[in-house]
Scaffold this motif. Structure first.
Motif, PDB file in Angstrom:
ATOM      1  N   ARG A  76      -1.449  45.609 -18.585  1.00 32.30           N
ATOM      2  CA  ARG A  76      -0.998  44.219 -18.655  1.00 32.30           C
ATOM      3  C   ARG A  76      -1.591  43.573 -19.907  1.00 32.30           C
ATOM      4  O   ARG A  76      -2.791  43.307 -19.965  1.00 32.30           O
ATOM      5  CB  ARG A  76      -1.439  43.457 -17.411  1.00 32.30           C
ATOM      6  CG  ARG A  76      -0.897  44.049 -16.093  1.00 32.30           C
ATOM      7  CD  ARG A  76      -1.532  43.344 -14.915  1.00 32.30           C
ATOM      8  NE  ARG A  76      -2.979  43.314 -15.047  1.00 32.30           N
ATOM      9  CZ  ARG A  76      -3.743  42.303 -14.630  1.00 32.30           C
ATOM     10  NH1 ARG A  76      -3.199  41.255 -14.058  1.00 32.30           N
ATOM     11  NH2 ARG A  76      -5.047  42.372 -14.772  1.00 32.30           N
ATOM     12  N   GLN A 142      -8.545  32.309 -21.534  1.00 33.30           N
ATOM     13  CA  GLN A 142      -8.219  31.885 -20.165  1.00 33.30           C
ATOM     14  C   GLN A 142      -7.353  32.925 -19.463  1.00 33.30           C
ATOM     15  O   GLN A 142      -7.545  33.205 -18.276  1.00 33.30           O
ATOM     16  CB  GLN A 142      -7.526  30.521 -20.213  1.00 33.30           C
ATOM     17  CG  GLN A 142      -8.466  29.414 -20.671  1.00 33.30           C
ATOM     18  CD  GLN A 142      -7.750  28.099 -20.925  1.00 33.30           C
ATOM     19  OE1 GLN A 142      -6.551  27.967 -20.722  1.00 33.30           O
ATOM     20  NE2 GLN A 142      -8.497  27.119 -21.392  1.00 33.30           N
ATOM     21  N   TRP A 143      -6.421  33.517 -20.171  1.00 29.59           N
ATOM     22  CA  TRP A 143      -5.586  34.567 -19.567  1.00 29.59           C
ATOM     23  C   TRP A 143      -6.448  35.730 -19.086  1.00 29.59           C
ATOM     24  O   TRP A 143      -6.235  36.266 -18.001  1.00 29.59           O
ATOM     25  CB  TRP A 143      -4.574  35.091 -20.587  1.00 29.59           C
ATOM     26  CG  TRP A 143      -3.442  34.162 -20.913  1.00 29.59           C
ATOM     27  CD1 TRP A 143      -3.232  32.907 -20.416  1.00 29.59           C
ATOM     28  CD2 TRP A 143      -2.366  34.417 -21.814  1.00 29.59           C
ATOM     29  NE1 TRP A 143      -2.091  32.369 -20.956  1.00 29.59           N
ATOM     30  CE2 TRP A 143      -1.532  33.278 -21.825  1.00 29.59           C
ATOM     31  CE3 TRP A 143      -2.018  35.485 -22.637  1.00 29.59           C
ATOM     32  CZ2 TRP A 143      -0.380  33.181 -22.605  1.00 29.59           C
ATOM     33  CZ3 TRP A 143      -0.867  35.401 -23.413  1.00 29.59           C
ATOM     34  CH2 TRP A 143      -0.065  34.266 -23.394  1.00 29.59           C
ATOM     35  N   GLN A 146      -8.786  34.665 -16.127  1.00 28.62           N
ATOM     36  CA  GLN A 146      -8.048  34.482 -14.874  1.00 28.62           C
ATOM     37  C   GLN A 146      -7.373  35.766 -14.406  1.00 28.62           C
ATOM     38  O   GLN A 146      -6.632  35.751 -13.434  1.00 28.62           O
ATOM     39  CB  GLN A 146      -6.998  33.370 -15.049  1.00 28.62           C
ATOM     40  CG  GLN A 146      -7.627  31.997 -15.262  1.00 28.62           C
ATOM     41  CD  GLN A 146      -6.589  30.894 -15.388  1.00 28.62           C
ATOM     42  OE1 GLN A 146      -5.589  31.027 -16.090  1.00 28.62           O
ATOM     43  NE2 GLN A 146      -6.827  29.784 -14.705  1.00 28.62           N
ATOM     44  N   ASP A 147      -7.617  36.841 -15.123  1.00 33.04           N
ATOM     45  CA  ASP A 147      -7.083  38.150 -14.756  1.00 33.04           C
ATOM     46  C   ASP A 147      -5.556  38.164 -14.730  1.00 33.04           C
ATOM     47  O   ASP A 147      -4.950  38.905 -13.957  1.00 33.04           O
ATOM     48  CB  ASP A 147      -7.646  38.588 -13.391  1.00 33.04           C
ATOM     49  CG  ASP A 147      -7.541  40.101 -13.215  1.00 33.04           C
ATOM     50  OD1 ASP A 147      -7.486  40.811 -14.222  1.00 33.04           O
ATOM     51  OD2 ASP A 147      -7.462  40.551 -12.058  1.00 33.04           O
ATOM     52  N   ARG A 148      -4.968  37.352 -15.548  1.00 34.71           N
ATOM     53  CA  ARG A 148      -3.510  37.387 -15.641  1.00 34.71           C
ATOM     54  C   ARG A 148      -3.072  38.583 -16.476  1.00 34.71           C
ATOM     55  O   ARG A 148      -1.940  39.045 -16.347  1.00 34.71           O
ATOM     56  CB  ARG A 148      -2.993  36.081 -16.261  1.00 34.71           C
ATOM     57  CG  ARG A 148      -3.249  34.871 -15.373  1.00 34.71           C
ATOM     58  CD  ARG A 148      -2.958  33.567 -16.086  1.00 34.71           C
ATOM     59  NE  ARG A 148      -1.550  33.382 -16.366  1.00 34.71           N
ATOM     60  CZ  ARG A 148      -1.071  32.383 -17.110  1.00 34.71           C
ATOM     61  NH1 ARG A 148      -1.913  31.504 -17.644  1.00 34.71           N
ATOM     62  NH2 ARG A 148       0.215  32.266 -17.334  1.00 34.71           N
TER      63      ARG A 148
END
Lengths: 362, 221
Positions: A76, A142-143, A146-148
């Motif tokens: 990801r 931030q991505w 936040q584990d996005r």
């Protein structure tokens, strides 16, 4: 005056796991670093002449930067492209509209993605004046936090064409000689081409301790002289970052454009934040010029290289600091500090009053 | 599942202004603003009394960025040999936030982002995720979408707790961890149509929810 003092913090567990750049000093980070350390200023600041469109020159140099990074990407991945002007200059000289219905920032992003063959989970473009790179890194942090995504690839680039040259000329912001940041003789900036890529993740790498951003309405082209906004950005970074202790940094890489007002503002800010602490202050724009949207990324790369090599570079074009300034500037032939760098603070000042700081550590 | 509560505003403005706006003294040289900056300030003073407390952050999106001002600067130079510094300073999309900050007497983090035809959707998603940061403030977050070619603004105020008069919710599925997002066809145009229809008396052509990605959806309240 309302102040969003309680704005969310910047994540603290994010690391810089790879970086690369292509500047007028050459197509690698080593070229950039060597020129800084050897005190060599690039005369033109521009990439070698090319018949390619601006879009293709930017994509090409982003690819050159990417090739310097040897990491294994997770499944990801996020990609952010940050630039002031992108490739709009490929369109605006034609006297017959229509203009593209959207700004073609996305053409660069999608072009790069296609060239390198990755399939990002998240991707977008950003343009926040000369703070673009730090604002993009903040969002990328931030991505990751936040584990996005597993990693974020932050692409930054600006190619100086007639548009930027004429624009900065019209503002009388360009030096007729060469930039002399923090000198009493400073008389303007020089422009430079650059592409830089920084990869954020959570594995081993330099620790991105925090990023702080502030926007003020003082004036479109100049920061408030007191440095209040840049100071707020720093305070936002330090007060809203969990579990990270912010000591005064070992080194500051200032925005250091060499314009009278910007440099004075930075001097005010640093003295206000770290009174009488004599933190060494250096800069990179004397060497490769002001690379606009990429400049924050290049300063961050210079900070990482300084931490890696435990080496500091001077502002080689400045013989002596403005006597009205209070900061400890590493001017040409000034003794460089000992090798005990723990953290480096960098700052960016942008048109429209958007200013940012970031701190990176070993 | 995290829910965000959203109020929306739509503002149309005339540019150039035929008369001096009532807010003229609130910004530096109002008559030097370009259309985009003028529109943002005009928007703020129009909704000032109903928009609520100041934001913790402003997210701006405008797919055309500063294209028209860029073009005007370039053509002015080519045709009249006049490289206007007044135009040049507005040739960055984020710069229009400076007069807005001045008008609001506000300082804080701002961000301009763009993702083609889904720039607004992307901005709303990022704003919603912003509330999930540790120590996120309870203050609202503003998303402003500006269409510089038809002088219109769509603005959205996001709150993490319900208030009166919100129009719709954004739901974040925070546990979504799929490998890739499979976006359903969705554009800002479709989203704005969906929002406009919520306020009309006509029956909805869209369902009450609007799927975006595997981890975000909009839902009518």
């Amino acid at each position: 005056m309302m102040n969003a003092a309680s704005a969310p913090r910047t994540p603290s567990q994010v690391r810089i796991i790879g970086y690369g750049c292509s500047t007028s000093a050459g197509p690698t980070t080593l070229d950039f670093w060597n020129h800084l350390c050897e005190g060599q200023r690039i005369q033109s600041g521009l990439w070698p002449h090319s018949t390619l469109s601006i879009k293709d020159q930017i994509i090409k140099n982003l690819c050159l930067s990417w090739k310097q990074i040897h990491i294994e990407l997770g499944a990801r991945v996020g990609v952010i492209f940050a630039s002031t002007k992108g490739c709009i200059e490929d369109y605006i000289w034609n006297p017959t509209p229509p203009l593209p219905s959207q700004n073609p920032y996305t053409e660069i992003l999608s072009g790069w993605i296609k060239q390198v063959g990755i399939v990002p989970k998240l991707s977008l473009c950003m343009s926040n004046a000369c703070s673009s790179a730090l604002v993009a890194l903040n969002l990328g942090s931030q991505w990751v936090q936040q584990d996005r995504v597993d990693q974020v690839i932050v692409l930054t680039s600006d190619k100086i064409g007639r548009f930027a040259s004429r624009g900065f000329e019209s503002l009388h912001a360009l030096t007729p000689t060469y930039p002399k940041p923090f000198s009493a003789e400073r008389d303007g900036l020089a422009l430079g081409d650059a592409a830089a890529v920084i990869v954020l993740g959570k594995t081993a790498g330099f620790r991105l301790k925090g990023i702080g951003i502030d926007t003020e309405g003082f004036a479109v082209t100049r920061p408030s002289p007191s440095g209040a906004s840049l100071k707020r950005a720093y305070e936002r970074m330090t007060s809203l970052t969990d579990g990270v202790v912010f000591q005064p940094p070992s080194l500051i890489i200032a925005h250091g454009t060499g314009t009278p007002l910007n440099d004075a503002t930075e001097d005010q800010t640093f003295e206000s934040l770290f009174p009488q602490q004599r933190i060494p202050i250096t800069a990179t724009k004397w060497c490769i010029g002001h690379t606009l949207g990429a400049s924050g990324a290049l300063d961050l790369i210079a900070a990482c290289e300084s931490l890696l090599h435990q080496r500091v570079f001077s502002i080689a074009t400045t013989k002596s600091a403005d006597p009205q300034f209070q900061g400890h500037y590493l001017v040409n032939e000034a003794p460089l500090p000992a090798n005990n760098l723990e953290s480096v603070l960098i700052s960016s000042l942008g048109f429209g009053g958007i200013h940012a700081v970031a701190e990176v550590a070993r | 599942m995290k829910e965000m509560f959203v109020r929306s505003f739509r503002h149309l403005y005339e540019f150039p202004a035929k008369i001096e706006p009532f807010w003229a003294t609130a910004v530096d040289r109002w008559n030097r603003l370009d259309a985009a900056a003028f529109g943002l300030v005009d928007f703020y003073f129009t909704v000032k009394d109903e928009i609520g407390p100041p934001p913790q952050q402003i997210v701006l999106t405008s797919p055309q960025a500063s294209n028209e001002t860029d073009f005007a600067f370039a053509q002015g130079g080519l045709n009249e040999n006049h490289w206007s510094p007044g135009r040049f300073v507005h040739t960055l999309p984020s710069v229009r936030l400076s007069p807005l900050c001045q008008a609001m007497q506000w300082t804080g983090p701002t961000i301009y982002l763009q993702q083609g035809e889904s720039s607004l959707i992307c901005a709303l998603q990022e704003a919603a995720w912003h509330f999930e940061l540790p120590h996120a403030s309870e203050d609202p977050l503003w998303v402003i979408d500006q269409n510089a070619s038809n002088n219109s603004i769509n603005a959205f105020v996001l709150n993490s707790s319900p208030e009166t008069s919100q129009a719709f919710k954004i739901k974040l599925r925070l546990d979504a961890r799929s490998l890739l997002s499979h976006k359903v066809p969705s554009t800002d145009h479709q989203l704005l149509q969906w929002i406009a229809q919520m306020d009309s008396t006509r029956s909805f052509e869209w369902s009450s929810s609007f799927d975006l990605t595997d981890d975000c959806r909009f839902e009518k309240i």
